[in-house]
Design a protein around this motif. Structure first.
Motif, mmCIF file in Angstrom:
data_model
loop_
_atom_site.group_PDB
_atom_site.id
_atom_site.type_symbol
_atom_site.label_atom_id
_atom_site.label_comp_id
_atom_site.label_asym_id
_atom_site.label_seq_id
_atom_site.Cartn_x
_atom_site.Cartn_y
_atom_site.Cartn_z
ATOM 1 N N UNK A 1 0.850 -1.201 0.000
ATOM 2 C CA UNK A 1 0.000 0.000 0.000
ATOM 3 C C UNK A 1 0.881 1.245 0.000
ATOM 4 N N UNK A 2 0.584 2.162 -0.916
ATOM 5 C CA UNK A 2 1.340 3.406 -0.967
ATOM 6 C C UNK A 2 0.986 4.303 0.211
ATOM 7 N N UNK A 3 1.925 5.160 0.555
ATOM 8 C CA UNK A 3 1.658 6.140 1.599
ATOM 9 C C UNK A 3 0.620 7.165 1.129
ATOM 10 N N UNK A 4 0.799 7.640 -0.110
ATOM 11 C CA UNK A 4 -0.060 8.709 -0.620
ATOM 12 C C UNK A 4 -0.606 8.340 -1.997
ATOM 13 N N UNK A 5 -1.886 8.639 -2.182
ATOM 14 C CA UNK A 5 -2.542 8.459 -3.472
ATOM 15 C C UNK A 5 -3.121 9.809 -3.875
ATOM 16 N N UNK A 6 -2.689 10.337 -5.008
ATOM 17 C CA UNK A 6 -3.139 11.636 -5.499
ATOM 18 C C UNK A 6 -4.065 11.416 -6.684
ATOM 19 N N UNK A 7 -5.227 12.025 -6.636
ATOM 20 C CA UNK A 7 -6.180 11.950 -7.746
ATOM 21 C C UNK A 7 -6.144 13.287 -8.475
ATOM 22 N N UNK A 8 -5.627 13.275 -9.681
ATOM 23 C CA UNK A 8 -5.524 14.496 -10.479
ATOM 24 C C UNK A 8 -4.096 14.805 -10.841
ATOM 25 N N UNK A 9 -3.807 14.801 -12.146
ATOM 26 C CA UNK A 9 -2.439 14.992 -12.610
ATOM 27 C C UNK A 9 -2.195 16.321 -13.280
ATOM 28 N N UNK A 10 -2.844 17.379 -12.792
ATOM 29 C CA UNK A 10 -2.501 18.720 -13.255
ATOM 30 C C UNK A 10 -1.285 19.240 -12.516
ATOM 31 N N UNK B 1 -15.666 2.787 7.971
ATOM 32 C CA UNK B 1 -15.587 3.240 9.360
ATOM 33 C C UNK B 1 -15.076 4.673 9.471
ATOM 34 N N UNK B 2 -15.594 5.543 8.600
ATOM 35 C CA UNK B 2 -15.227 6.947 8.661
ATOM 36 C C UNK B 2 -13.844 7.278 8.154
ATOM 37 N N UNK B 3 -13.210 6.322 7.480
ATOM 38 C CA UNK B 3 -11.861 6.535 6.965
ATOM 39 C C UNK B 3 -11.848 6.246 5.467
ATOM 40 N N UNK B 4 -11.134 7.049 4.739
ATOM 41 C CA UNK B 4 -10.947 6.797 3.312
ATOM 42 C C UNK B 4 -9.739 5.884 3.136
ATOM 43 N N UNK B 5 -9.948 4.786 2.445
ATOM 44 C CA UNK B 5 -8.885 3.782 2.291
ATOM 45 C C UNK B 5 -8.330 3.711 0.880
ATOM 46 N N UNK B 6 -8.955 4.417 -0.044
ATOM 47 C CA UNK B 6 -8.493 4.383 -1.424
ATOM 48 C C UNK B 6 -9.584 4.859 -2.358
ATOM 49 N N UNK B 7 -9.472 4.454 -3.628
ATOM 50 C CA UNK B 7 -10.459 4.872 -4.624
ATOM 51 C C UNK B 7 -10.835 3.689 -5.507
ATOM 52 N N UNK B 8 -12.028 3.800 -6.057
ATOM 53 C CA UNK B 8 -12.462 2.885 -7.111
ATOM 54 C C UNK B 8 -12.357 3.604 -8.445
ATOM 55 N N UNK B 9 -12.061 2.855 -9.489
ATOM 56 C CA UNK B 9 -11.993 3.438 -10.823
ATOM 57 C C UNK B 9 -12.495 2.428 -11.841
ATOM 58 N N UNK B 10 -12.692 2.892 -13.047
ATOM 59 C CA UNK B 10 -13.098 1.993 -14.126
ATOM 60 C C UNK B 10 -12.007 0.986 -14.449
ATOM 61 N N UNK C 1 -5.413 1.454 -3.205
ATOM 62 C CA UNK C 1 -5.451 1.703 -1.766
ATOM 63 C C UNK C 1 -4.257 2.548 -1.359
ATOM 64 N N UNK C 2 -4.430 3.311 -0.283
ATOM 65 C CA UNK C 2 -3.341 4.145 0.215
ATOM 66 C C UNK C 2 -3.634 4.548 1.645
#
Length: 360
Positions: free
Chosen positions: A1-10, A179-188, A193-194
């Motif tokens: 699992x990565x430490x950080x997951x960034x959504x958006x590559x601008x 449980x009130x925590x974001x664990x990652x993202x879903x995508x097509x 996870x991060x």
């Protein structure tokens, strides 16, 4: 699992990834298309709000910090990637400013070089500027950067960093919450996870946060621009008149912008906007009437209330952070706004007071 997951590559997402990787952390960056190809590519690259004295203190604080960062960043990226972001610090000329007194008061307050110059000075600096102006305002320290090249250079640098994973053509569909925590993202294209998720999705940020029940007041605001193929030296510096501007590039090309349109996620261009932008550019530099309009495009700015970006942790959801809502000043504010967020992520002393940018 990565430490950080960034959504958006601008520019916002890529600068965040660069700073985290520089600090020794593992980062995965997800981009719906190709990095640096949305608003970061579509803008003009002026390293200042258009009329900085008309903005609020939170925007001014980030802007002042960011302006001094670009020369160093451009040199670094050129050395590391061979791609020149073409930072040019040749100043800016304001024509026909109605609130000159306010502008001069602002300049004295923040210690910014800004002076009223006469016609001789104006036409020595820009001989092709429209005739008839008796004076102008001159900001000698203002710079511009060739934002498409900046995006290319940032992408190339990140692709070469072992702690960074770039994933392009990934359409994120929602946040994963337990449980009130974001664990990652879903995508097509699958799940990621991060330990912590950072949303830097520009105009698309609100839709992504809505998937987790978070309301973010960010909306798309379309802007159209045109590009003239002009001979080198026709225009040497940024010139503004009545909210429209021309921006020269090193090869002679001249950008003219821009429109402000509430049109949702529509990125189509219109002949009426093209004509209006061309007319505005010719009012500033009449010789552009003889130059070909080489390109015409539209981009989507992330509009927000008062143009103040939202930076920091999202209340009510652990491990979720956002950096969005920069409106017309994404490139201008990117160095400071990303540094401020990374300060929070890594527990460092913030470069400016974070309170004006917090959500909730």
């Amino acid at each position: 699992m990565n430490e950080f997951l960034i959504v958006g590559g601008g520019v916002i997402g890529m600068m965040t990834a660069l700073q985290l990787a520089d600090a020794g952390h593992g980062v995965t960056l997800l981009e719906r298309g190709r990095c640096g190809r949305e608003a970061s590519w579509a803008g003009g690259g002026i390293v200042s709000p258009l009329y900085p004295w008309r903005y609020t203190r939170p925007i001014s604080a980030l802007s002042r910090w960011s302006e001094g960062f670009y020369p160093e960043l451009a040199l670094r990226l050129l050395e590391e990637t061979g791609i020149d972001p073409e930072y040019r610090q040749k100043g800016l000329l304001y024509l026909g400013v109605e609130d000159e007194a306010r502008a001069m008061d602002w300049a004295r307050e923040v210690g910014k070089p800004l002076e009223r110059v006469d016609a001789d000075f104006l036409y020595r600096k820009e001989p092709q500027a429209a005739p008839g102006f008796g004076d102008a305002l001159w900001m000698p320290t203002l710079g511009s950067i060739r934002n498409p090249r900046l995006g290319q250079a940032l992408r190339a640098r990140l692709a070469a960093m072992p702690r960074v994973t770039l994933e392009e053509d990934v359409t994120v569909t929602g946040l994963r919450v337990a449980d009130g925590r974001v664990t990652g993202v879903d995508s097509e294209q699958g799940r990621w996870s991060a330990e912590r998720v950072i949303v830097c999705g520009g105009a698309w940020s609100a839709g992504l946060l809505a998937s987790a029940g978070v309301e973010l007041p960010v909306r798309p605001v379309k802007g159209q621009m045109i590009l003239f193929r002009a001979p080198p030296g026709l225009v040497e510096r940024v010139v503004l008149l009545d909210g429209r501007y021309v921006i020269p590039r090193g090869d002679g090309r001249v950008l003219a912008g821009s429109t402000l349109e509430e049109a949702g996620f529509d990125t189509s261009t219109s002949e009426s906007a093209r004509a209006s932008l061309r007319d505005s550019a010719i009012r500033i530099i009449p010789a552009l009437a003889d130059c070909e309009v080489e390109h015409h495009w539209a981009g989507l700015r992330p509009g927000s209330p008062d143009g103040v970006p939202m930076i920091g942790a999202v209340p009510g959801l652990a491990n979720l952070y956002v950096n969005a809502g920069h409106f017309r000043n994404g490139l201008v504010l990117a160095p400071a706004s990303t540094h401020l967020l990374v300060d929070e992520l890594l527990g460092r002393e913030p470069i400016v007071d974070p309170a004006p940018y917090r959500l909730g």
